[in-house]
Structure formats: structure tokens, C-alpha cells
Design a protein around this motif. Structure first.
Motif, PDB file in Angstrom:
ATOM      1  N   ASP A  39       0.900  -1.191   0.179  1.00 29.77           N
ATOM      2  CA  ASP A  39       0.141   0.059  -0.006  1.00 29.77           C
ATOM      3  C   ASP A  39       0.812   1.318   0.177  1.00 29.77           C
ATOM      4  OD1 ASP A  39      -2.156  -1.613   0.238  1.00 29.77           O
ATOM      5  OD2 ASP A  39      -2.687  -1.024   2.017  1.00 29.77           O
ATOM      6  N   LEU A  40       1.857   1.393   0.859  1.00 32.46           N
ATOM      7  CA  LEU A  40       2.826   2.298   1.095  1.00 32.46           C
ATOM      8  C   LEU A  40       3.846   2.708  -0.374  1.00 32.46           C
ATOM      9  CD1 LEU A  40       4.398   4.517   2.834  1.00 32.46           C
ATOM     10  CD2 LEU A  40       6.148   2.850   3.211  1.00 32.46           C
ATOM     11  N   LEU A  41       3.922   1.433  -1.097  1.00 31.94           N
ATOM     12  CA  LEU A  41       4.722   1.658  -2.113  1.00 31.94           C
ATOM     13  C   LEU A  41       3.748   2.113  -3.531  1.00 31.94           C
ATOM     14  CD1 LEU A  41       6.897  -1.623  -1.831  1.00 31.94           C
ATOM     15  CD2 LEU A  41       7.765   0.816  -1.974  1.00 31.94           C
ATOM     16  N   SER A  42       2.631   1.564  -3.567  1.00 25.84           N
ATOM     17  CA  SER A  42       1.755   1.971  -4.606  1.00 25.84           C
ATOM     18  C   SER A  42       1.270   3.330  -4.393  1.00 25.84           C
ATOM     19  CB  SER A  42       0.571   0.817  -4.702  1.00 25.84           C
ATOM     20  OG  SER A  42      -0.290   0.978  -3.720  1.00 25.84           O
ATOM     21  N   GLN A  43       0.986   3.715  -3.371  1.00 24.16           N
ATOM     22  CA  GLN A  43       0.531   5.055  -3.191  1.00 24.16           C
ATOM     23  C   GLN A  43       1.824   6.166  -3.515  1.00 24.16           C
ATOM     24  OE1 GLN A  43      -2.489   6.476  -2.690  1.00 24.16           O
ATOM     25  NE2 GLN A  43      -1.597   8.452  -2.787  1.00 24.16           N
ATOM     26  N   ARG A  44       2.803   5.599  -3.177  1.00 28.89           N
ATOM     27  CA  ARG A  44       3.904   6.531  -3.440  1.00 28.89           C
ATOM     28  C   ARG A  44       4.085   6.584  -4.899  1.00 28.89           C
ATOM     29  NH1 ARG A  44       6.974  10.997  -2.381  1.00 28.89           N
ATOM     30  NH2 ARG A  44       8.755  10.832  -2.662  1.00 28.89           N
ATOM     31  N   PHE A  45       3.898   5.639  -5.662  1.00 27.94           N
ATOM     32  CA  PHE A  45       4.136   5.564  -7.244  1.00 27.94           C
ATOM     33  C   PHE A  45       3.203   6.567  -7.822  1.00 27.94           C
ATOM     34  CE2 PHE A  45       2.840   4.320 -11.286  1.00 27.94           C
ATOM     35  CZ  PHE A  45       4.042   4.213 -11.927  1.00 27.94           C
ATOM     36  N   VAL A  46       1.807   6.547  -7.234  1.00 27.26           N
ATOM     37  CA  VAL A  46       0.902   7.240  -7.793  1.00 27.26           C
ATOM     38  C   VAL A  46       1.255   8.784  -7.543  1.00 27.26           C
ATOM     39  CG1 VAL A  46      -1.680   7.982  -7.344  1.00 27.26           C
ATOM     40  CG2 VAL A  46      -1.109   5.556  -7.599  1.00 27.26           C
ATOM     41  N   GLU A  47       1.630   9.193  -6.587  1.00 30.90           N
ATOM     42  CA  GLU A  47       1.946  10.603  -6.228  1.00 30.90           C
ATOM     43  C   GLU A  47       3.210  11.033  -6.698  1.00 30.90           C
ATOM     44  OE1 GLU A  47       1.943  10.370  -1.754  1.00 30.90           O
ATOM     45  OE2 GLU A  47       4.138  10.257  -1.869  1.00 30.90           O
ATOM     46  N   VAL A  48       4.008  10.264  -7.215  1.00 33.07           N
ATOM     47  CA  VAL A  48       5.258  10.909  -7.838  1.00 33.07           C
ATOM     48  C   VAL A  48       5.175  11.117  -9.370  1.00 33.07           C
ATOM     49  CG1 VAL A  48       7.615  10.263  -8.354  1.00 33.07           C
ATOM     50  CG2 VAL A  48       6.762   9.740  -6.401  1.00 33.07           C
ATOM     51  N   PRO A  49       5.467  12.253  -9.801  1.00 33.56           N
ATOM     52  CA  PRO A  49       5.276  12.789 -11.542  1.00 33.56           C
ATOM     53  C   PRO A  49       6.234  11.567 -12.002  1.00 33.56           C
ATOM     54  CG  PRO A  49       5.533  14.572 -10.044  1.00 33.56           C
ATOM     55  CD  PRO A  49       5.944  13.394  -8.981  1.00 33.56           C
ATOM     56  N   HIS A  50       5.983  11.681 -13.346  1.00 33.53           N
ATOM     57  CA  HIS A  50       6.771  11.068 -14.500  1.00 33.53           C
ATOM     58  C   HIS A  50       8.305  11.260 -14.150  1.00 33.53           C
ATOM     59  CE1 HIS A  50       3.419   9.290 -16.194  1.00 33.53           C
ATOM     60  NE2 HIS A  50       2.878  10.544 -16.947  1.00 33.53           N
ATOM     61  N   PRO A  51       9.236  10.552 -13.567  1.00 32.95           N
ATOM     62  CA  PRO A  51      10.572  10.791 -13.481  1.00 32.95           C
ATOM     63  C   PRO A  51      11.569  10.676 -14.838  1.00 32.95           C
ATOM     64  CG  PRO A  51      10.381   8.465 -12.663  1.00 32.95           C
ATOM     65  CD  PRO A  51       8.937   9.220 -13.373  1.00 32.95           C
ATOM     66  N   ASN A  52      12.633  11.313 -14.711  1.00 38.06           N
ATOM     67  CA  ASN A  52      13.848  10.948 -15.636  1.00 38.06           C
ATOM     68  C   ASN A  52      14.504   9.617 -15.137  1.00 38.06           C
ATOM     69  OD1 ASN A  52      14.391  12.609 -17.995  1.00 38.06           O
ATOM     70  ND2 ASN A  52      14.041  14.007 -16.368  1.00 38.06           N
ATOM     71  N   PHE A  53      15.184   9.067 -16.008  1.00 36.62           N
ATOM     72  CA  PHE A  53      15.887   7.942 -15.740  1.00 36.62           C
ATOM     73  C   PHE A  53      16.620   7.718 -14.458  1.00 36.62           C
ATOM     74  CE2 PHE A  53      19.747   5.037 -16.518  1.00 36.62           C
ATOM     75  CZ  PHE A  53      19.067   3.718 -16.566  1.00 36.62           C
ATOM     76  N   ASN A  54      17.396   8.882 -14.180  1.00 32.81           N
ATOM     77  CA  ASN A  54      18.156   8.939 -12.914  1.00 32.81           C
ATOM     78  C   ASN A  54      17.725   9.914 -11.801  1.00 32.81           C
ATOM     79  OD1 ASN A  54      19.688   6.498 -12.792  1.00 32.81           O
ATOM     80  ND2 ASN A  54      21.367   7.310 -13.723  1.00 32.81           N
TER      81      ASN A  54
END
Length: 375
Positions: A39-54
Motif C-alpha cells: 500500500d505504501l509503495l503503490s501510493q508513493r508511485f501514484v503521487e510521484v510525477p513521471h521521473p527521468n531515468f536517474n
């Protein structure tokens, strides 16, 4: 003293369940519950904008493969949890690609770009929306179709004539990227050609680049057992074997290579529960993305009956608890090696930076949480 106590707790948490079939992945410490972590990881993914490679500050110009792999992991986590809200959030992240974010859609012109197709295929499996089917299958089919206007037609045709993808290059991360999308295409269509050709591709890679101890050099001219590179191979074999029919002529060969790798990984697990940036050097720093990929492969192997639970279960359990200990309160994983090209210099690998929360690490942590919850 703190490190000593941590090792004692890890050891007790693992071996308390040895010899109890079906128990090794149950009764977790509350912080290591796969539901809590997932739950913690999936919520974190949803809230992070599209990132660059590094993690560069500039806006990305395409969806990169680490984000693709994390997205794919979050989608499968939503499925195993039957979490319609999470699925909706993950789908909403995708929908702008049909409109204002169309420029972020990768072209199927490289193995690292083509894996993007596993997202729409997984969305189709969960929503039955045909638009996802057609997009995803385009990626899967293009991986085995001569690209237009290429300068390498003879080279690519030689690969296609051997029933290999024209994207074949014998880099170790290929075997997750190719296996992932071709397995998804098989699951969507039930057409054996997709998984059969992925299996044939895998055996070609194994014959060419696996070492006698079951591990893989980063490249022939980079003779180092780099952690995450080997992680891609471990996860790729796992992904393929999870769906490959046992009557496939390459099944036994792939399973043999998988088990050989898992045995060697077990021998090189460090006291802290993780694996080194260079696997065969236990004095090298503990790297989490490769460790999470190995943990995923071990969890699936134990649960599928490919690996002996009494022997390998404690190894996987210890690793999972150690990995969870590297998560901060936001759900960002520490100790993730930055993107790394091959290099014939040992210190090059040992001196790589770490990037907390980088998708290279977030992805396999989601895979692990999902694997622990699967029946």
C-alpha cells in the motif's frame, strides 16, 4: 550494537518458521506486512510525477523503463489486492498518454522502450478495454517485426531468421524486458507463439552469457557480477517460468539455469540479508534494487515449488525484512544504484551513487509485495 541486534532479529525472524510448510511467508512483523508495504509503495508511485531515468530535475521526454516496471508492478499489486481505487488511479495516470502526454509514449524501437507495452496489456487484462489491447499488442508484435527504414536490415534479418527478436543484443537486462511483454501478450491472447519465442530467446541468452556458477557478467568485456544486472536475469527467468507451459521444449533448460542461479545467490547473501553491489564480494556495499529482484525470484520459486521451502524460504524472508528496513516513511527505498552502463573497471561499480526512491528499486519491491500475497 544496533547492527548486531538487527542481525539477531533478522535471523530469528527467518528461522523461526523453518520446517513449517506454508508458514515461511506468514506472521510478518507489522512493518514487513506485504499489504502494509505494498500500500505504501503503490501510493508513493501514484503521487510521484513521471521521473527521468536517474531522477534528473528536467521534465522527462518519455516514459522510461524503470517507471514502466514500477507501473506494471503497481497494476499487478492492485489486481492481487482487488483494489479498484488503486487500479483507477493507475489508469488515470495512463490516460493522458492518449492526449496531452502523447509525447511521453516510447516507440518500440529498442528493447528498453518496447517493454512499455506491458502496461496497456496489463490494463487490458484488468479492464477489458480493447484500446489497451491494441496498443499493447502493437509493442509485442513490433519486437519480432523488421523495423522500417533501418540501416541494419541484414543484421536484424539474421536474428529474425533464427526466431530471435531484432532487439537482441545480449545485455543482461534484456531478459526481463523481452520476457515481460511477450508473456503479457501470451496471457492476453493465449497464443503460444509469444511465450514460446520468449523461451527460445531466453535459452539463447543463457547459452551465451550465463557463467558456470549460474551468475552473469555485466558483459563479456565487463567481467563483474553486478547486482542489478543479475537481478534483471533472475526476475526475467522468474517471469517467464511463471507462465511457461511445462511442455515447452525449453522449460527444463530455463528451470535448470534458474535453480543454479538461486543456489549461488543463496551462498552470497550477506549477514544484513541483502546482496552486494558486486554479488561475489560480500565486502561491497549492500545494493537494494538487485537484492529486491533476487528476493522476488526467491519468493516466487518457493511459492511455486521450484525451490525447497526449508532451504530457500528463510533466505527470501530474511531478504524481504532487510529490504523493508531500507524504506523511509514516504515509501522511498534507500541504497538503489544509479543507472549503470557496462565498464571494465571494478571501482566504477563500487563508486556508483545511490538514488533513494529511484524506480529501479521501487519496481521490484512492488513485485515482491505482490508475490507474497498471491495464492
Amino acid at each position: 550494537m544496533k547492527n548486531f541486534l538487527t542481525i539477531i532479529l533478522l535471523t530469528f525472524a527467518c528461522y523461526a518458521y523453518a520446517g513449517k510448510p506454508g508458514k515461511i511467508f506468514k506472521d510478518w512483523p507489522s512493518s514487513a506486512s506485504p499489504e502494509v508495504v505494498g500500500d505504501l509503495l503503490s501510493q508513493r508511485f501514484v503521487e510521484v510525477p513521471h521521473p527521468n531515468f536517474n531522477g534528473n530535475p528536467a521534465p522527462p521526454n518519455e516514459i522510461t523503463y524503470p517507471e514502466t516496471c514500477a507501473w506494471f508492478g503497481a497494476l499487478r499489486y492492485a489486481q492481487v489486492r482487488k483494489d479498484s481505487r488503486l487500479l483507477s488511479l493507475l489508469e488515470n495516470r495512463f490516460l493522458p498518454i492518449f492526449g496531452p502526454e502523447r509525447y511521453l509514449q516510447p516507440k518500440p524501437d529498442h528493447v528498453d522502450h518496447t517493454v512499455f507495452g506491458c502496461i496497456p496489456l496489463q490494463l487490458y487484462l484488468q479492464t477489458n478495454n480493447k484500446i489497451y489491447y491494441h496498443m499493447g499488442m502493437w509493442y509485442a508484435d513490433e519486437q519480432w517485426k523488421m523495423p522500417r527504414n533501418t540501416k541494419h536490415k541484414a543484421e536484424y534479418q539474421a536474428l529474425l531468421d533464427k526466431n530471435l527478436s531484432w532487439q537482441t543484443r545480449y545485455w543482461i537486462d534484456d531478459m526481463f524486458m523481452i520476457s515481460c511483454i511477450q508473456v503479457q501478450a501470451y496471457l492476453v491472447t493465449k497464443d503460444r507463439k509469444y511465450i514460446d519465442r520468449a523461451a527460445a530467446e531466453m535459452v539463447t541468452y543463457l547459452n551465451k552469457i550465463q557463467r558456470p556458477n549460474g551468475l552473469f557478467y555485466h558483459a563479456e568485456d565487463a567481467p563483474f557480477f553486478w547486482g542489478r544486472g543479475n537481478g534483471w536475469m533472475a526476475a526475467g527467468m522468474t517471469e517467464l517460468l511463471s507462465s511457461l507451459p511445462q511442455d515447452n521444449p525449453n522449460y527444463s533448460r530455463i528451470m535448470e539455469s534458474y535453480r543454479k542461479m538461486m543456489k549461488t545467490l543463496q551462498e552470497y547473501q550477506k549477514e544484513d540479508g541483502l546482496w552486494g553491489q558486486l554479488i561475489d564480494d560480500k565486502t561491497s556495499w549492500s545494493e537494494t534494487s538487485g537484492s529486491a529482484m533476487f528476493t522476488y525470484a526467491l519468493i516466487k520459486g518457493v511459492k511455486k515449488g521450484w525451490l525447497d521451502e526449508d532451504s530457500f524460504g528463510p533466505t527470501a524472508r530474511k531478504a524481504w525484512i532487510a529490504l523493508v528496513g531500507q524504506l523511509d516513511e514516504k515509501g522511498d527505498l534507500a541504497g538503489v544504484c544509479e543507472g549503470t552502463n557496462k565498464n571494465n573497471d571494478r571501482n566504477f561499480y563500487l563508486n556508483r551513487k545511490t538514488l533513494p526512491g529511484n524506480m529501479h528499486g521501487q519496481a521490484p519491491m512492488l513485485w515482491c509485495a505482490t508475490a507474497l500475497l498471491e495464492k
